[in-house]
Write an enzyme that holds these catalytic residues in place. Structure first.
Site, PDB file in Angstrom:
ATOM      1  N   HIS A 215     -17.936   5.556  19.418  1.00 25.31           N
ATOM      2  CA  HIS A 215     -18.983   5.553  18.388  1.00 25.31           C
ATOM      3  C   HIS A 215     -19.372   6.945  17.910  1.00 25.31           C
ATOM      4  O   HIS A 215     -20.147   7.086  16.987  1.00 25.31           O
ATOM      5  CB  HIS A 215     -20.233   4.827  18.887  1.00 25.31           C
ATOM      6  CG  HIS A 215     -21.037   5.637  19.868  1.00 25.31           C
ATOM      7  ND1 HIS A 215     -20.648   5.814  21.168  1.00 25.31           N
ATOM      8  CD2 HIS A 215     -22.182   6.336  19.728  1.00 25.31           C
ATOM      9  CE1 HIS A 215     -21.520   6.565  21.791  1.00 25.31           C
ATOM     10  NE2 HIS A 215     -22.460   6.912  20.951  1.00 25.31           N
TER      11      HIS A 215
HETATM   12  C1  UD1 Z   1     -27.262   6.946  18.602  1.00 22.85           C
HETATM   13  C2  UD1 Z   1     -27.450   8.339  19.212  1.00 22.85           C
HETATM   14  C3  UD1 Z   1     -26.282   8.644  20.144  1.00 22.85           C
HETATM   15  C4  UD1 Z   1     -26.115   7.552  21.181  1.00 22.85           C
HETATM   16  C5  UD1 Z   1     -25.962   6.209  20.454  1.00 22.85           C
HETATM   17  C6  UD1 Z   1     -25.844   5.077  21.426  1.00 22.85           C
HETATM   18  C7  UD1 Z   1     -28.596   9.975  17.771  1.00 22.85           C
HETATM   19  C8  UD1 Z   1     -28.396  11.184  16.970  1.00 22.85           C
HETATM   20  N1  UD1 Z   1     -27.454   9.367  18.193  1.00 22.85           N
HETATM   21  O1  UD1 Z   1     -26.079   6.984  17.814  1.00 22.85           O
HETATM   22  O2  UD1 Z   1     -26.537   9.860  20.812  1.00 22.85           O
HETATM   23  O3  UD1 Z   1     -24.954   7.815  21.928  1.00 22.85           O
HETATM   24  O4  UD1 Z   1     -27.135   5.999  19.643  1.00 22.85           O
HETATM   25  O5  UD1 Z   1     -25.593   3.878  20.759  1.00 22.85           O
HETATM   26  O6  UD1 Z   1     -29.712   9.594  18.035  1.00 22.85           O
HETATM   27  N2  UD1 Z   1     -26.726   0.491  13.440  1.00 22.85           N
HETATM   28  C9  UD1 Z   1     -26.789  -0.881  13.352  1.00 22.85           C
HETATM   29  N3  UD1 Z   1     -27.659  -1.538  14.169  1.00 22.85           N
HETATM   30  C10 UD1 Z   1     -28.459  -0.907  15.052  1.00 22.85           C
HETATM   31  C11 UD1 Z   1     -28.393   0.491  15.130  1.00 22.85           C
HETATM   32  C12 UD1 Z   1     -27.520   1.178  14.332  1.00 22.85           C
HETATM   33  O7  UD1 Z   1     -26.090  -1.493  12.558  1.00 22.85           O
HETATM   34  O8  UD1 Z   1     -29.227  -1.581  15.777  1.00 22.85           O
HETATM   35  C13 UD1 Z   1     -25.740   1.216  12.596  1.00 22.85           C
HETATM   36  C14 UD1 Z   1     -26.287   1.672  11.277  1.00 22.85           C
HETATM   37  O9  UD1 Z   1     -25.261   1.614  10.330  1.00 22.85           O
HETATM   38  C15 UD1 Z   1     -26.597   3.135  11.562  1.00 22.85           C
HETATM   39  C16 UD1 Z   1     -25.495   3.526  12.511  1.00 22.85           C
HETATM   40  O10 UD1 Z   1     -25.288   2.351  13.298  1.00 22.85           O
HETATM   41  O11 UD1 Z   1     -26.613   3.884  10.402  1.00 22.85           O
HETATM   42  C17 UD1 Z   1     -25.813   4.690  13.404  1.00 22.85           C
HETATM   43  O12 UD1 Z   1     -27.038   4.459  14.109  1.00 22.85           O
HETATM   44  P1  UD1 Z   1     -27.890   5.700  14.663  1.00 22.85           P
HETATM   45  O13 UD1 Z   1     -29.041   5.228  15.460  1.00 22.85           O
HETATM   46  O14 UD1 Z   1     -28.159   6.636  13.545  1.00 22.85           O
HETATM   47  O15 UD1 Z   1     -26.877   6.465  15.590  1.00 22.85           O
HETATM   48  P2  UD1 Z   1     -25.837   5.923  16.673  1.00 22.85           P
HETATM   49  O16 UD1 Z   1     -24.465   6.174  16.167  1.00 22.85           O
HETATM   50  O17 UD1 Z   1     -26.183   4.549  17.128  1.00 22.85           O
END
Ligand code: UD1
Length: 363
Positions: A206
């Site tokens: 991821h």
């Molecule tokens: C975040 C953390 C990362 C951690 C990871 C664990 C930061 C900078 N990154 O990354 O360190 O390893 O969580 O999972 O805080 N999305 C969904 N559903 C959700 C959450 C996210 O669809 O419930 C999708 C969305 O498209 C979103 C993308 O995932 O834009 C990224 O989510 P985000 O929370 O920004 O970062 P992660 O990649 O999950």
């Protein structure tokens, strides 16, 4: 009376770290509140963890959702400022290295509220990782630096943090693992993957550095397909990058099994049964170390070197992956292995003791 301690959680890896700390503070009768920022919001990235880990329902969910780093961090900060002004916590506890962590540390410190950072001092020395920025800023602003491993202590000392603020407490995520491993079942039910009798691999990807660029992802696809030529690979797919992975055909191999993100117990059950794990996650490097499952980390660095020096982890490049998988399968799972000091299931009580002493000294 308002709660003395407020915990800030928001993203999936925060929840197994917070659960033992909340439980141990409860044992000590310390009043506490729990914030969920809403950074992760899908049921299978959030709700299922609260239910399975028996975390109390959050007192407040800020519902911030996704966005750019600036948007997400700023929205969390705005919500937390309002909450902290109203609640006047004596201490704010933050976990790990996600955007919710740094947002809470910034808000609390500007309101002169002390901050405790659980998992302080980890460093990848790779400033292109958003998590590294979050770690450094959070540690700089924290009053209590609660470290999981001796290397973290050394980094903080090197950065000039006073020794009396740093505490080696062990790893609370491992408290959670040890207390739930029995419940994870011999063969957990995983929709879309029938657990084979023979060896299989678990893969997770991821990190932006791996999944955001289609060129890099293509190289990873070849590496994973060469792995899937050797054994079934089950891949619980994080929503980040899912569309891109599907588009480039990463799952187009008979032995690649893409499944939805799993609950804590299902994932743990799967990893326990697996021959090896391929990942770019931080937490999984730690969990495999304790479970004695070989972990091949698709990253050029790790902020968790103790999983290499003491554990089952090794850093691998995509082109080298299939060869290392072959060697790992030939060697079989280790029959004996070490775990890092204080990864013994008692980190939560140690953290609670440090916090209790800190609150007592504040008066
Ligand atoms: C975040 C953390 C990362 C951690 C990871 C664990 C930061 C900078 N990154 O990354 O360190 O390893 O969580 O999972 O805080 N999305 C969904 N559903 C959700 C959450 C996210 O669809 O419930 C999708 C969305 O498209 C979103 C993308 O995932 O834009 C990224 O989510 P985000 O929370 O920004 O970062 P992660 O990649 O999950």
């Amino acid at each position: 009376m308002s709660n003395a301690v407020w915990h800030v959680t928001g993203a999936r890896p925060n929840f197994p770290k917070a659960a033992p700390v909340v439980a141990a503070l409860n044992e000590r009768g310390i009043s506490q509140g729990l914030v969920h920022t809403g950074q992760h919001y899908d049921d299978n990235m959030s709700t299922v963890f609260f239910e399975q880990l028996k975390l109390p329902r959050p007192d407040i969910n800020l519902g911030v959702g996704s966005g750019s780093h600036a948007q997400q961090t700023a929205t969390i900060m705005t919500g937390l400022e309002e909450l902290f002004l109203k609640e006047q916590p004596k201490l704010v506890v933050v976990y790990g290295d996600v955007n919710s962590t740094v947002a809470a540390a910034l808000v609390a410190s500007k309101l002169h509220i002390p901050v405790a950072h659980v998992e302080a001092g980890l460093r990848s020395f790779d400033m292109t990782m958003p998590e590294e920025v979050n770690r450094i800023v959070t540690d700089r602003l924290s009053n209590l630096l609660l470290a999981t491993s001796p290397d973290a202590i050394a980094h903080l000392a090197h950065e000039g943090v006073a020794a009396d603020r740093i505490h080696l407490v062990g790893n609370p995520m491992i408290d959670t693992l040890l207390s739930f491993v029995k419940d994870s079942g011999e063969a957990p039910h995983v929709e879309g993957f029938e657990i084979p009798d023979g060896p299989f691999a678990v893969a997770t990807l991821h990190r932006p550095a791996n999944v955001d660029d289609p060129g890099d992802l293509n190289v990873l696809k070849d590496a994973l397909h060469a792995t899937a030529d050797q054994l079934p690979v089950v891949m619980p797919v994080h929503p980040r990058g899912k569309a891109r992975m599907t588009e480039i055909g990463l799952f187009d191999h008979d032995n690649m099994h893409a499944v939805e993100p799993l609950g804590y117990l299902e994932f743990l059950g799967l990893v326990r049964r697996s021959a090896l794990v391929v990942t770019d996650s931080g937490g999984i490097q730690e969990e495999t170390t304790v479970l004695g499952v070989p972990c091949l980390t698709l990253r050029p660095n790790t902020e968790r070197p103790v999983t290499i020096t003491h554990g089952t982890n090794q850093l691998v490049t995509a082109p080298a992956l299939a060869g290392i998988v072959k060697e790992t399968l030939a060697a079989g799972r280790p029959t004996t292995w070490k775990v890092p000091p204080l990864w013994d299931g008692q980190a939560g009580p140690r953290i609670a003791e440090v916090i209790d002493n800190f609150l007592a000294a504040q008066g």
